[in-house]
Design a protein around this motif. Structure first.
Motif, PDB file in Angstrom:
ATOM      1  N   THR A 215       4.698  -0.599 -13.598  1.00 41.49           N
ATOM      2  CA  THR A 215       3.521  -0.226 -14.249  1.00 41.49           C
ATOM      3  C   THR A 215       2.548  -1.314 -14.317  1.00 41.49           C
ATOM      4  O   THR A 215       1.238  -1.108 -14.316  1.00 41.49           O
ATOM      5  N   LEU A 216       2.848  -2.689 -14.622  1.00 41.47           N
ATOM      6  CA  LEU A 216       2.274  -3.735 -14.519  1.00 41.47           C
ATOM      7  C   LEU A 216       1.459  -3.902 -13.312  1.00 41.47           C
ATOM      8  O   LEU A 216       0.240  -4.261 -13.136  1.00 41.47           O
ATOM      9  N   PHE A 217       2.455  -4.003 -12.397  1.00 41.14           N
ATOM     10  CA  PHE A 217       2.025  -4.047 -10.972  1.00 41.14           C
ATOM     11  C   PHE A 217       0.719  -2.992 -10.331  1.00 41.14           C
ATOM     12  O   PHE A 217      -0.138  -3.344 -10.027  1.00 41.14           O
ATOM     13  N   THR A 218       1.294  -1.808 -10.802  1.00 38.76           N
ATOM     14  CA  THR A 218       0.276  -0.587 -10.646  1.00 38.76           C
ATOM     15  C   THR A 218      -1.145  -1.030 -11.157  1.00 38.76           C
ATOM     16  O   THR A 218      -2.100  -0.630 -10.598  1.00 38.76           O
ATOM     17  N   GLU A 219      -1.119  -1.271 -12.676  1.00 37.51           N
ATOM     18  CA  GLU A 219      -2.301  -1.288 -13.359  1.00 37.51           C
ATOM     19  C   GLU A 219      -3.207  -2.611 -12.587  1.00 37.51           C
ATOM     20  O   GLU A 219      -4.437  -2.361 -12.572  1.00 37.51           O
ATOM     21  N   ASN A 220      -2.439  -3.508 -12.301  1.00 37.09           N
ATOM     22  CA  ASN A 220      -3.154  -4.834 -11.787  1.00 37.09           C
ATOM     23  C   ASN A 220      -3.841  -4.390 -10.301  1.00 37.09           C
ATOM     24  O   ASN A 220      -4.811  -4.778 -10.174  1.00 37.09           O
ATOM     25  N   LYS A 221      -3.312  -3.601  -9.716  1.00 42.06           N
ATOM     26  CA  LYS A 221      -3.556  -3.165  -8.275  1.00 42.06           C
ATOM     27  C   LYS A 221      -4.799  -2.239  -8.406  1.00 42.06           C
ATOM     28  O   LYS A 221      -5.801  -2.344  -7.847  1.00 42.06           O
ATOM     29  N   ILE A 222      -4.819  -1.310  -9.410  1.00 40.76           N
ATOM     30  CA  ILE A 222      -5.938  -0.610  -9.771  1.00 40.76           C
ATOM     31  C   ILE A 222      -7.157  -1.521 -10.156  1.00 40.76           C
ATOM     32  O   ILE A 222      -8.338  -1.266  -9.928  1.00 40.76           O
ATOM     33  N   ASN A 223      -6.930  -2.294 -11.056  1.00 42.08           N
ATOM     34  CA  ASN A 223      -7.997  -3.198 -11.535  1.00 42.08           C
ATOM     35  C   ASN A 223      -8.636  -4.074 -10.306  1.00 42.08           C
ATOM     36  O   ASN A 223      -9.822  -4.117 -10.341  1.00 42.08           O
ATOM     37  N   LYS A 224      -7.693  -4.568  -9.305  1.00 48.38           N
ATOM     38  CA  LYS A 224      -8.396  -5.271  -8.309  1.00 48.38           C
ATOM     39  C   LYS A 224      -9.132  -4.313  -7.408  1.00 48.38           C
ATOM     40  O   LYS A 224     -10.171  -4.606  -7.041  1.00 48.38           O
ATOM     41  N   ASN A 225      -8.708  -2.851  -7.118  1.00 48.53           N
ATOM     42  CA  ASN A 225      -9.557  -1.904  -6.558  1.00 48.53           C
ATOM     43  C   ASN A 225     -10.699  -1.724  -7.276  1.00 48.53           C
ATOM     44  O   ASN A 225     -11.959  -1.610  -6.554  1.00 48.53           O
ATOM     45  N   LYS A 226     -10.631  -1.735  -8.642  1.00 50.70           N
ATOM     46  CA  LYS A 226     -12.164  -1.583  -9.435  1.00 50.70           C
ATOM     47  C   LYS A 226     -12.932  -2.654  -9.189  1.00 50.70           C
ATOM     48  O   LYS A 226     -14.107  -2.453  -9.207  1.00 50.70           O
TER      49      LYS A 226
END
Length: 264
Positions: A215-226
């Motif tokens: 979950t942490l990795f996914t959220e971090n990836k989403i934030n990077k995309n944002k």
């Protein structure tokens, strides 16, 4: 078009350029603030990621430890089962005390397993006078697990004393030995169950921690995309603003040319 109108247009153009410069300065300040926030977010992410990794490592070590202990206990259970089987056929011996040596061999094997079973140099099935820890502990950042450290060597020692201090030709003494072995089997099973329960808790916690990592990795990836999308949008806005500036400058040049014609 009169001269006053031309001058007003040029003045408005200058005001627009100043306003645009002020907006650019303000945008730069916001960008710096966003960058500081992004750095803070990365630091928080790295800290949380490292904490979760250490927790998973501790939990994996704990699961490995319980597996080692359970495998060893299963071998000890086989020793006790062999002793029970020997006692069941004791009537085939003319002198029932002759079976003691065979029982002692099983007990020696039992004790050898007890003293040799270790994980990361920590004894799992024995305790001695110099052992300053009477529990087995697995600790993570958020959870602590502990069970009382067993001393299975004591089980074998008690059986040994009971068997070798008894006359197995005497029915009452023989029954006492049989009862002692049966109770030891139950005692050893309880120890095995404690390790099983501990292992199950560790596995559940490990799965939850790994899911938290995902979950942490996914959220971090989403934030990077944002952030990428925001940067792209900011870049597009900058281009639009620049083009508007070029257009305004072009219009100013046209106005100036017209003014020169009027004055000439």
């Amino acid at each position: 078009m009169d001269i006053n109108s031309i001058n007003n247009n040029i003045a408005n153009l200058n005001n627009s350029s100043s306003l645009q410069l002020e907006k650019s300065t303000s945008s730069s300040k916001v960008s710096n603030t966003s960058k500081d926030a992004l750095n803070l977010s990365i630091n928080e992410y790295n800290k949380k990621r490292d904490e979760l990794s250490l927790s998973v490592q501790s939990l994996n070590n704990g699961i490995g430890m319980t597996n080692v202990a359970q495998n060893a206990i299963e071998k000890q259970q086989n020793n006790l089962t062999n002793i029970q089987n020997k006692l069941e056929i004791i009537d085939t011996f003319e002198n029932k005390n002759d079976i003691k040596q065979s029982i002692n061999d099983e007990l020696r094997s039992f004790n050898q397993i007890a003293y040799e079973t270790k994980y990361n140099k920590e004894s799992l099935l024995t305790m001695d006078y110099y052992d300053d820890k009477n529990t087995i502990d697995i600790n993570t950042k958020t959870s602590n697990f502990s069970i009382e450290k067993p001393n299975t060597a004591a089980i074998a020692n008690e059986i040994f004393e009971t068997v070798n201090n008894s006359n197995l030709n005497d029915t009452n003494a023989l029954n006492e030995v049989v009862t002692k072995v049966d109770n030891s089997v139950n005692q050893l099973q309880n120890i095995y169950d404690n390790f099983t329960e501990l292992g199950n808790k560790l596995e559940i916690n490990a799965k939850e921690t790994i899911q938290e990592q995902v979950t942490l990795f996914t959220e971090n990836k989403i934030n990077k995309n944002k952030d990428f999308q925001k940067d792209s949008a900011d870049f597009s806005k900058t281009n639009i603003t620049s083009n508007m500036g070029y257009l305004a400058a072009s219009q100013a040049n046209i106005v100036q040319e017209q003014s020169v014609r009027l004055l000439s």
